[in-house]
Design a protein around this motif. Structure first.
Motif, PDB file in Angstrom:
ATOM      1  N   TYR A 133       0.839  -1.208   0.000  1.00 42.25           N
ATOM      2  CA  TYR A 133       0.000   0.000   0.000  1.00 42.25           C
ATOM      3  C   TYR A 133       0.862   1.241   0.000  1.00 42.25           C
ATOM      4  O   TYR A 133       2.006   1.232   0.465  1.00 42.25           O
ATOM      5  CB  TYR A 133      -0.874   0.030   1.255  1.00 42.25           C
ATOM      6  N   GLU A 134       0.295   2.320  -0.496  1.00 41.28           N
ATOM      7  CA  GLU A 134       0.904   3.637  -0.352  1.00 41.28           C
ATOM      8  C   GLU A 134      -0.156   4.582   0.186  1.00 41.28           C
ATOM      9  O   GLU A 134      -1.344   4.373  -0.054  1.00 41.28           O
ATOM     10  CB  GLU A 134       1.397   4.144  -1.716  1.00 41.28           C
ATOM     11  N   THR A 135       0.298   5.571   0.913  1.00 45.98           N
ATOM     12  CA  THR A 135      -0.684   6.528   1.443  1.00 45.98           C
ATOM     13  C   THR A 135      -0.769   7.712   0.504  1.00 45.98           C
ATOM     14  O   THR A 135       0.243   8.251   0.063  1.00 45.98           O
ATOM     15  CB  THR A 135      -0.242   6.996   2.847  1.00 45.98           C
ATOM     16  N   GLU A 136      -1.988   8.053   0.184  1.00 48.76           N
ATOM     17  CA  GLU A 136      -2.220   9.122  -0.782  1.00 48.76           C
ATOM     18  C   GLU A 136      -3.071  10.189  -0.099  1.00 48.76           C
ATOM     19  O   GLU A 136      -3.970   9.864   0.667  1.00 48.76           O
ATOM     20  CB  GLU A 136      -3.028   8.538  -1.942  1.00 48.76           C
ATOM     21  N   THR A 137      -2.771  11.450  -0.367  1.00 52.37           N
ATOM     22  CA  THR A 137      -3.614  12.487   0.213  1.00 52.37           C
ATOM     23  C   THR A 137      -4.606  12.944  -0.847  1.00 52.37           C
ATOM     24  O   THR A 137      -4.217  13.390  -1.934  1.00 52.37           O
ATOM     25  CB  THR A 137      -2.751  13.679   0.685  1.00 52.37           C
ATOM     26  N   ALA A 138      -5.870  12.770  -0.529  1.00 54.11           N
ATOM     27  CA  ALA A 138      -6.904  13.131  -1.503  1.00 54.11           C
ATOM     28  C   ALA A 138      -7.099  14.641  -1.539  1.00 54.11           C
ATOM     29  O   ALA A 138      -6.523  15.362  -0.711  1.00 54.11           O
ATOM     30  CB  ALA A 138      -8.218  12.435  -1.139  1.00 54.11           C
ATOM     31  N   GLY A 139      -7.895  15.139  -2.445  1.00 53.56           N
ATOM     32  CA  GLY A 139      -8.147  16.570  -2.632  1.00 53.56           C
ATOM     33  C   GLY A 139      -8.643  17.248  -1.361  1.00 53.56           C
ATOM     34  O   GLY A 139      -8.285  18.387  -1.061  1.00 53.56           O
ATOM     35  N   ASP A 140      -9.437  16.504  -0.558  1.00 53.48           N
ATOM     36  CA  ASP A 140     -10.001  17.088   0.664  1.00 53.48           C
ATOM     37  C   ASP A 140      -9.039  17.005   1.850  1.00 53.48           C
ATOM     38  O   ASP A 140      -9.425  17.231   2.991  1.00 53.48           O
ATOM     39  CB  ASP A 140     -11.323  16.390   1.005  1.00 53.48           C
ATOM     40  N   GLY A 141      -7.785  16.653   1.594  1.00 56.09           N
ATOM     41  CA  GLY A 141      -6.796  16.588   2.666  1.00 56.09           C
ATOM     42  C   GLY A 141      -6.818  15.270   3.436  1.00 56.09           C
ATOM     43  O   GLY A 141      -5.965  15.022   4.274  1.00 56.09           O
ATOM     44  N   GLN A 142      -7.768  14.405   3.145  1.00 51.29           N
ATOM     45  CA  GLN A 142      -7.864  13.110   3.831  1.00 51.29           C
ATOM     46  C   GLN A 142      -6.804  12.153   3.281  1.00 51.29           C
ATOM     47  O   GLN A 142      -6.569  12.125   2.083  1.00 51.29           O
ATOM     48  CB  GLN A 142      -9.243  12.479   3.576  1.00 51.29           C
ATOM     49  N   GLU A 143      -6.220  11.387   4.174  1.00 51.64           N
ATOM     50  CA  GLU A 143      -5.245  10.395   3.711  1.00 51.64           C
ATOM     51  C   GLU A 143      -5.948   9.078   3.407  1.00 51.64           C
ATOM     52  O   GLU A 143      -6.823   8.654   4.150  1.00 51.64           O
ATOM     53  CB  GLU A 143      -4.180  10.185   4.784  1.00 51.64           C
ATOM     54  N   ARG A 144      -5.579   8.494   2.287  1.00 51.95           N
ATOM     55  CA  ARG A 144      -6.172   7.209   1.902  1.00 51.95           C
ATOM     56  C   ARG A 144      -5.073   6.204   1.638  1.00 51.95           C
ATOM     57  O   ARG A 144      -3.983   6.554   1.200  1.00 51.95           O
ATOM     58  CB  ARG A 144      -6.981   7.349   0.615  1.00 51.95           C
ATOM     59  N   ARG A 145      -5.403   4.934   1.889  1.00 53.11           N
ATOM     60  CA  ARG A 145      -4.437   3.880   1.606  1.00 53.11           C
ATOM     61  C   ARG A 145      -4.778   3.282   0.244  1.00 53.11           C
ATOM     62  O   ARG A 145      -5.922   2.887   0.028  1.00 53.11           O
ATOM     63  CB  ARG A 145      -4.579   2.809   2.693  1.00 53.11           C
ATOM     64  N   VAL A 146      -3.834   3.288  -0.661  1.00 50.90           N
ATOM     65  CA  VAL A 146      -4.127   2.686  -1.969  1.00 50.90           C
ATOM     66  C   VAL A 146      -3.194   1.507  -2.245  1.00 50.90           C
ATOM     67  O   VAL A 146      -2.021   1.511  -1.869  1.00 50.90           O
ATOM     68  CB  VAL A 146      -4.010   3.697  -3.141  1.00 50.90           C
TER      69      VAL A 146
END
Ligand code: HEC
Length: 227
Positions: free
Chosen positions: A145-158
């Motif tokens: 997995y990598e952690t991605e920061t979405a447009g709304d500032g939330q971190e997501r695991r992809v």
């Protein structure tokens, strides 16, 4: 890396339906690993025997299930109800899947199982109800997995890839080849006439060249006295 993004790129199977040895190996894998749950209800053993150039004994001893006969369709011993009860989903008939899903989809699917915190998952069919029936051959893949920061500032695991965490009985190359053979077989099954068409094609070509040659002889004969 042998991995495809969810709903994204599929790996190219490289399957060749005209490679008879490959299709034969695929047929054996299909019967031994898939037909317990999946049927191929448009395929009779006799058709398989003829198209794959096998003998009756080879088919009955190695490919036909239990006491099934040459005239029988390649049916799974379990019913749709049983499959639904045991696996939460019916195991669909696979006769035409190489056409509906495509060979690359099947190739990526069978190489895309991985184990996460919740259990088995799959890169192509998320939370597939199909158990990874080939895991002993392939081994166990774990997600990267990598952690991605979405447009709304939330971190997501992809999910960005898979790694082999436990070796299987086969190397990755051997496993890929096994799946490629299986895909070749499923492509043949989805369109058995494909083999005949090629055979017919060769005769047509021979006939046409013969015809051309004959016309040439007639032409020479015809002009012989005039020239
Ligand atoms: C133990 C039972 C079982 C075995 C054995 C099994 N499958 Fe499945 N398979 C399933 C079930 C159940 C599903 C439905 C998954 C879902 O809908 O979530 C499925 C789904 C699939 C699909 C997706 C079909 C679609 O169009 O959605 C393919 C392709 C497939 N299996 C191929 C295979 C192949 C090839 C083998 C042999 C290597 C195999 N399966 C062995 C139970 C099984």
């Amino acid at each position: 890396m042998a991995w495809a993004a969810k709903g994204g790129n599929l790996d190219s199977s490289g399957a060749n339906v005209h490679d008879m040895a490959s299709v034969q190996r695929g047929a054996a894998t299909f019967v031994n690993y898939c037909q317990h749950c999946h049927s191929a209800e448009f395929m009779r053993y006799e058709r398989l025997r003829q198209d794959l150039g096998l003998t009756e004994e080879q088919v009955l001893e190695n490919l036909a299930f239990g006491d099934q006969e040459l005239a029988d369709y390649m049916l799974s011993p379990i019913t749709t109800e049983q499959a639904t009860e045991w696996f939460d989903a019916p195991a669909p008939d696979l006769s035409l899947t190489a056409r509906s899903r495509g060979g690359n989809w099947i190739y990526t699917f069978l190489r895309g199982f991985y184990l996460d915190e919740e259990g088995w998952n799959n890169t192509v069919q998320e939370h597939s109800s199909m158990p990874h029936v080939l895991w002993e051959l392939q081994g166990i893949q774990r997600p990267i997995y990598e952690t991605e920061t979405a447009g709304d500032g939330q971190e997501r695991r992809v999910l960005v890839g898979l790694e082999l965490a436990q070796d299987g009985l086969m190397s990755t190359t051997e496993y890929d080849r096994k799946v490629r053979d299986l895909v070749a077989y499923m492509e043949y099954m989805a369109e058995p006439a494909i083999l005949q068409r090629k055979r017919v094609g060769i005769w047509v070509m021979l006939f046409l060249s013969l015809l051309t040659f004959m016309s040439y002889l007639v032409y020479k004969e015809f002009w012989k006295d005039i020239k």
